[in-house]
Design a protein around this motif. Sequence first.
Motif, mmCIF file in Angstrom:
data_model
loop_
_atom_site.group_PDB
_atom_site.id
_atom_site.type_symbol
_atom_site.label_atom_id
_atom_site.label_comp_id
_atom_site.label_asym_id
_atom_site.label_seq_id
_atom_site.Cartn_x
_atom_site.Cartn_y
_atom_site.Cartn_z
ATOM 1 N N LYS A 223 1.545 -2.967 -4.496
ATOM 2 C CA LYS A 223 0.600 -4.000 -5.691
ATOM 3 C C LYS A 223 -0.616 -4.460 -5.190
ATOM 4 O O LYS A 223 -1.373 -4.921 -5.840
ATOM 5 C CB LYS A 223 1.718 -4.990 -6.226
ATOM 6 N N ARG A 224 -0.588 -5.022 -3.721
ATOM 7 C CA ARG A 224 -1.767 -5.550 -3.384
ATOM 8 C C ARG A 224 -2.845 -4.941 -3.218
ATOM 9 O O ARG A 224 -3.866 -5.274 -2.832
ATOM 10 C CB ARG A 224 -1.304 -6.299 -1.823
ATOM 11 N N TYR A 225 -2.777 -3.403 -3.519
ATOM 12 C CA TYR A 225 -3.841 -2.709 -3.267
ATOM 13 C C TYR A 225 -4.090 -1.668 -4.276
ATOM 14 O O TYR A 225 -3.562 -1.411 -5.327
ATOM 15 C CB TYR A 225 -3.494 -1.616 -2.086
ATOM 16 N N SER B 33 2.168 0.905 11.901
ATOM 17 C CA SER B 33 0.698 0.948 11.051
ATOM 18 C C SER B 33 1.053 -0.036 9.617
ATOM 19 O O SER B 33 2.023 -0.053 9.272
ATOM 20 C CB SER B 33 0.274 2.251 10.519
ATOM 21 N N ASP B 34 0.175 -0.770 9.538
ATOM 22 C CA ASP B 34 -0.041 -1.726 8.580
ATOM 23 C C ASP B 34 -0.111 -0.940 7.224
ATOM 24 O O ASP B 34 -1.280 -1.166 6.394
ATOM 25 C CB ASP B 34 -0.788 -3.057 8.634
ATOM 26 N N SER B 35 0.860 -0.201 6.811
ATOM 27 C CA SER B 35 0.555 0.636 5.513
ATOM 28 C C SER B 35 0.470 0.230 4.348
ATOM 29 O O SER B 35 1.168 -1.036 4.056
ATOM 30 C CB SER B 35 1.723 1.747 5.615
ATOM 31 N N GLU B 36 -0.306 0.495 3.252
ATOM 32 C CA GLU B 36 -0.840 -0.009 2.193
ATOM 33 C C GLU B 36 -0.210 0.902 0.934
ATOM 34 O O GLU B 36 -0.483 0.544 -0.256
ATOM 35 C CB GLU B 36 -1.984 -0.148 2.095
ATOM 36 N N SER B 37 0.488 2.075 1.336
ATOM 37 C CA SER B 37 0.869 3.033 0.309
ATOM 38 C C SER B 37 1.706 4.126 0.834
ATOM 39 O O SER B 37 2.121 3.869 2.290
ATOM 40 C CB SER B 37 -0.236 4.009 0.031
ATOM 41 N N VAL C 229 -5.328 2.668 2.137
ATOM 42 C CA VAL C 229 -5.913 2.917 0.790
ATOM 43 C C VAL C 229 -7.379 2.518 0.927
ATOM 44 O O VAL C 229 -7.686 1.024 1.153
ATOM 45 C CB VAL C 229 -5.033 2.075 -0.287
ATOM 46 N N TRP C 230 -8.244 3.317 1.076
ATOM 47 C CA TRP C 230 -9.475 3.159 1.105
ATOM 48 C C TRP C 230 -10.187 2.341 0.249
ATOM 49 O O TRP C 230 -10.190 2.569 -0.982
ATOM 50 C CB TRP C 230 -10.361 4.400 1.429
ATOM 51 N N THR C 231 -10.979 1.347 0.574
ATOM 52 C CA THR C 231 -11.721 0.222 -0.322
ATOM 53 C C THR C 231 -12.879 1.016 -0.917
ATOM 54 O O THR C 231 -13.534 2.012 -0.449
ATOM 55 C CB THR C 231 -12.169 -1.137 0.250
#
Length: 403
Positions: A214-216, A327-331, A182-184
Amino acid sequence: MKYNFNKKINRKKTSCFKWDHRKKIFGTEDILPFNVSDMDFAIPKIVQKALRKRLKHPVLGYTMRTDDFFKSLTSWLKKRYHWEVENDSIIPIHSIVPSIYSSIQGFTEPGDGIIVQPPVYNPFAELILSNNRKVLYNELIANKIDHRYKIYYSIDFDDFEEKAKQAKLFLFCSPHNPVGRVWTHIELEKIGNICKKHNVKIFSDEAHSDLVFKRYKHIPFGSLKDFHDMSVTAMSPSKSFNIGGLNTSMLIIPNPEIRKQMEEMLKRIGFIGSDGAVFSNVIGLKALEICYSKCEDWLEALNEHLDSNRQYIHDFIENEIPQLKISDSESLYMAWIDFSALGLRQWELEDFMINKAKLGLVTGTKFGENGLGFMRMNFACSRKVLEKAMLNLKKEIDKINRR
């Protein structure tokens, strides 16, 4: 439990690509499929009810976008992303992939350079090449982080700027499929500034924008005021609410000139009539309206289940198959797993998955050369099915280790 995402639903013999196409894709039906990008979950009951009500009317003719369509969509964008979108900026489309084709045709000429960031959704490069354009590969950087089994991907911005000097268009995947980034805001600003500097338009594929843990926080590229005049943002309820079969998506294009270019291209391929009429799926529009106006709690519960499944895979790999990396995926509901430590060539890895582990995954090289040794696994399923898959995988990898 208000929503049960562990309920077993038999999708076989329902014209289901994921389950009924196994023989065609993998050469056998004796596998658990984790390849196709949809979910094994029932759509929200309130959507089922609304569609049944609509089907009581016996005519399913050409339809139009109603005030409720616009209200549900714009309210969703404002509530979840703080993005205020005018109705005129929205173009309904059947699906996102044809609009990628339209952007390539509408914004570039044969021989022009177009940037992609592999490993990435495979139609990007395929469409560029089939339209006689040049693929400019800005490969994502795979970073090792504290946990030995995790990979964290980032953008090589120096290389991105070099590629931007040669490009007319950037096909952006946000959130990124398959690595799950999830790009910042900082990353989006850097992308925007580089593209603006070199006059590169951006097509942002945000099909998975609602499937963020939730963290992203997902930020639509088109919502950034400094860059919305140079971008096309593609979104859809298809992935979020598992209604991909209803072919209902939308483009959001604030810039009237760019919007006109896109509309003209969509007319040329028959997605918009010569009189400007947009050909939409009558059932799909109703589903979109209900999903966006009444199903946010269902989506939140879904994301919790997906995050739990994601964590289960991470924990299992760390504790049971430490040779692998992930991969430490965020989504997303995709696990991007590195099997290179097994020492198998790509075709051997594919054969191992199908004929030994009995799992149908997507080979990593489909997403680019830097996907060598990787496989993508869809974990939008019940925990029971996921546990069976991971146990099968461990069992067969243990056999390799004992050789």
